[in-house]
Design an enzyme around this catalytic site. Structure first.
Site, PDB file in Angstrom:
ATOM      1  N   ASP A 182       0.384   4.173   1.758  1.00 44.25           N
ATOM      2  CA  ASP A 182       0.270   4.858   2.601  1.00 44.25           C
ATOM      3  C   ASP A 182       1.784   4.984   3.324  1.00 44.25           C
ATOM      4  O   ASP A 182       2.483   3.358   3.460  1.00 44.25           O
ATOM      5  CB  ASP A 182      -0.037   3.995   3.597  1.00 44.25           C
ATOM      6  CG  ASP A 182      -0.933   4.618   5.143  1.00 44.25           C
ATOM      7  OD1 ASP A 182       0.226   5.211   5.987  1.00 44.25           O
ATOM      8  OD2 ASP A 182      -2.105   4.198   5.563  1.00 44.25           O
ATOM      9  N   CYS A 196      -6.740   1.334   6.770  1.00 45.98           N
ATOM     10  CA  CYS A 196      -6.296   1.767   4.534  1.00 45.98           C
ATOM     11  C   CYS A 196      -7.494   2.606   4.853  1.00 45.98           C
ATOM     12  O   CYS A 196      -8.006   2.282   4.366  1.00 45.98           O
ATOM     13  CB  CYS A 196      -6.243   0.453   4.263  1.00 45.98           C
ATOM     14  SG  CYS A 196      -5.537   0.936   2.772  1.00 45.98           S
ATOM     15  N   HIS A 242      -2.186  -3.578   5.355  1.00 46.40           N
ATOM     16  CA  HIS A 242      -2.220  -2.556   6.510  1.00 46.40           C
ATOM     17  C   HIS A 242      -3.657  -2.448   7.195  1.00 46.40           C
ATOM     18  O   HIS A 242      -4.568  -2.601   6.676  1.00 46.40           O
ATOM     19  CB  HIS A 242      -1.192  -1.685   6.694  1.00 46.40           C
ATOM     20  CG  HIS A 242      -2.146  -0.328   5.959  1.00 46.40           C
ATOM     21  ND1 HIS A 242      -2.665   0.578   6.742  1.00 46.40           N
ATOM     22  CD2 HIS A 242      -2.402  -0.018   4.592  1.00 46.40           C
ATOM     23  CE1 HIS A 242      -2.934   1.145   5.676  1.00 46.40           C
ATOM     24  NE2 HIS A 242      -2.824   1.078   4.605  1.00 46.40           N
ATOM     25  N   CYS A 250       0.591  -1.316   0.149  1.00 45.83           N
ATOM     26  CA  CYS A 250      -0.058  -0.360   0.287  1.00 45.83           C
ATOM     27  C   CYS A 250       0.869   1.372   0.021  1.00 45.83           C
ATOM     28  O   CYS A 250       1.974   1.031   1.035  1.00 45.83           O
ATOM     29  CB  CYS A 250      -1.238   0.188   1.289  1.00 45.83           C
ATOM     30  SG  CYS A 250      -2.238   1.556   0.902  1.00 45.83           S
TER      31      CYS A 250
END
Length: 505
Positions: free
Chosen positions: A169, A247, A236, A167
């Site tokens: 992030d 997320c 995550h 991801c």
């Protein structure tokens, strides 16, 4: 799983024995230090890697210090902006304190036209990031396992290339170096997407390029060796605030984040087999990361290579379950947990390679869990986002650290508009109340062997920059979006800034 004509002599070495000599991340390149393999901080887990964690902590402190010095430096500069020769004074201070330079235009000020502090702050953040990339931190801290290179072990376990899609992030910015502690040499591709929703077509092209290299050049092994291409997807979740700090791309819905990624991995594998053959050598693996503690859960494939949302080996359970065991007992417990999740016996031949790899990741991650317990009391104080910048275009993974950068990889803004929107929204929440802009670096990589590649990369980076500004006109007009562009020659450490006004490219 067959490894060659004489399998008895090629079984994987135990990947959980502590390596020696230790490679210390901040050591001078080409040097190493040998640690007493019995030495661990008081209370450390028996499988914790104290020397590796120490090196990673030093690197984290150096990166944090570099960004932490920005605001005090700019505060000291601001009152002096109307002094004669201020650009020269400011340039010297920025070089001495931050080891960076910024365009002279950013340092020009008069009493009727003061410094544009928002633009200057954004420029300095991106300059510090480029400087950290050029430092080329040693990332081979886990290069050896029991005296053998991880690259060799990966092939013994039945894989010749690893492609990781995590991801975007920022809390996963250290997924390779810190969370999984995998040396970059074994990762053929690494690209981030919001929600880990990787591009299947692009991943197929990655697979094809690796297979072509095996057929033509025999690298990393010849096409006749029965190894596979491994695609790893990383999502995550938050154990402490699952409804708000999961997320963002999946609405902090852990089940949706994992389920959607699992379907994407299954679609990728099916596509490769449909396009090429049922015998196409591809395998998939899914890993979930608790961004509060960095503990991972690995979705263990069964005997047929299939994964499920419920069939996992979870380090949130394995860490305490193995803490009181001796080293051999802890390793055995991980092996048993992996085999149990796969639904096979601990010495099952068919799943041996994948199980060794899963055990390797779980063992490495125990070292990170232990480090977070030591450094942060078990969980990060900043459960949310504190990213410094957004990287758009081609990935930059040289500088890895939790919450360093939101990665929005794309070729065009239309392709990655969702990722970019999420990244800007995340950073705005923290920076806009302080009157600071969201710093964005549009990066394009080029191959020096291809004629004209550098010019095309510069044009692409400039197009990305223009498109980003055009897609967020209100932020740009208010000075709350600072976008620069840069190009990079292959794996060279330097990111070359690109002047957006230069008509030559």
């Amino acid at each position: 799983m067959k490894f060659g004509p004489d399998r008895a002599h090629t079984r994987a070495a135990d990947p959980w024995r502590r390596q020696t000599p230790w490679i210390i991340p901040n050591a001078v390149p080409g040097t190493s230090a040998t640690a007493d393999i019995q030495t661990q901080p008081a209370g450390a887990h028996v499988l914790a890697d104290g020397m590796v964690s120490l090196g990673l902590r030093r690197r984290a402190d150096a990166i944090a210090a570099a960004f932490g010095a920005i605001e005090p430096t700019l505060r000291d500069l601001t009152p002096r902006q109307f002094e004669p020769s201020f650009p020269d004074i400011a340039s010297r201070i920025l070089r001495d304190r931050l080891d960076v330079s910024v365009p002279p235009a950013a340092l020009r000020a008069t009493w009727t036209n003061p410094l544009n502090l928002r633009a200057l702050h954004g420029a300095v953040v991106l300059a510090v990031f480029r400087q950290l990339v050029e430092r080329a931190f040693d990332r081979d801290h886990t290069r050896l396992t029991d005296g053998e290179s991880v690259e060799a072990l990966i092939q013994r376990w039945g894989f010749h290339a690893v492609d990781v899609s995590a991801c975007a992030d920022g809390r996963l910015s250290g997924v390779l170096d810190y969370i999984l502690r995998v040396p970059p040499a074994v990762v053929a591709w690494r690209k981030s997407y919001a929600g880990a929703m990787f591009d299947i077509d692009e991943s197929i092209r990655h697979w094809e390029s690796i297979e072509l290299r095996r057929w033509r050049d025999g690298r990393p092994n010849t096409a006749g060796v029965p190894t596979r291409f491994l695609k790893i997807g990383v999502y995550h979740f938050s154990s402490l605030d699952p409804r708000h700090e999961g997320c963002a791309a999946h609405g902090s819905d852990d089940g949706r984040a994992a389920g959607t990624l699992l379907r994407r991995l299954e679609e990728f594998e099916a596509a490769v087999r449909a396009i090429h053959s049922e015998d196409a050598g591809v395998a998939t693996l899914m890993v979930g990361v608790d961004t509060d503690t960095d503990a991972i859960r690995v979705h263990i494939p069964d005997g047929a290579g299939r994964m499920s949302l419920d069939r996992v080996a979870d380090n949130r359970d394995l860490y305490p379950a193995t803490a009181a065991l001796d080293r051999e007992g802890a390793k055995a417990a991980i092996r048993d947990a992996v085999a149990g999740a796969a639904g096979v016996v601990a010495d099952d031949d068919a799943t041996e390679g994948m199980r060794w790899l899963c055990g390797y990741l779980l063992k490495n991650n125990i070292g990170q869990i232990d480090a977070v317990r030591s450094w942060h009391g078990g969980a990060y104080a900043d459960a949310g986002h504190t990213e410094r910048l957004i990287v758009v275009g081609d990935p930059i993974d040289d500088v890895q650290l939790r919450n360093l950068a939101f990665q929005a990889q794309m070729n065009t803004i239309e392709e990655g508009s969702g990722d970019l929107f999420i990244g800007i929204s995340i950073l705005r929440k923290r920076l806009e109340p302080e009157g600071l802009p969201v710093p964005v670096l549009a990066n394009a990589r080029y191959d020096t062997r291809i004629p004209g590649a550098a010019d095309r990369a510069r044009k692409r980076a400039k197009r990305l920059r223009s498109a980003i500004l055009a897609s967020h006109p209100a932020l740009a007009e208010r000075g709350l979006l600072h976008v620069e562009c840069a190009v990079r020659a292959g794996e060279a450490p330097r990111l070359e800034p690109v002047d957006p006004e230069d008509a030559r490219s």
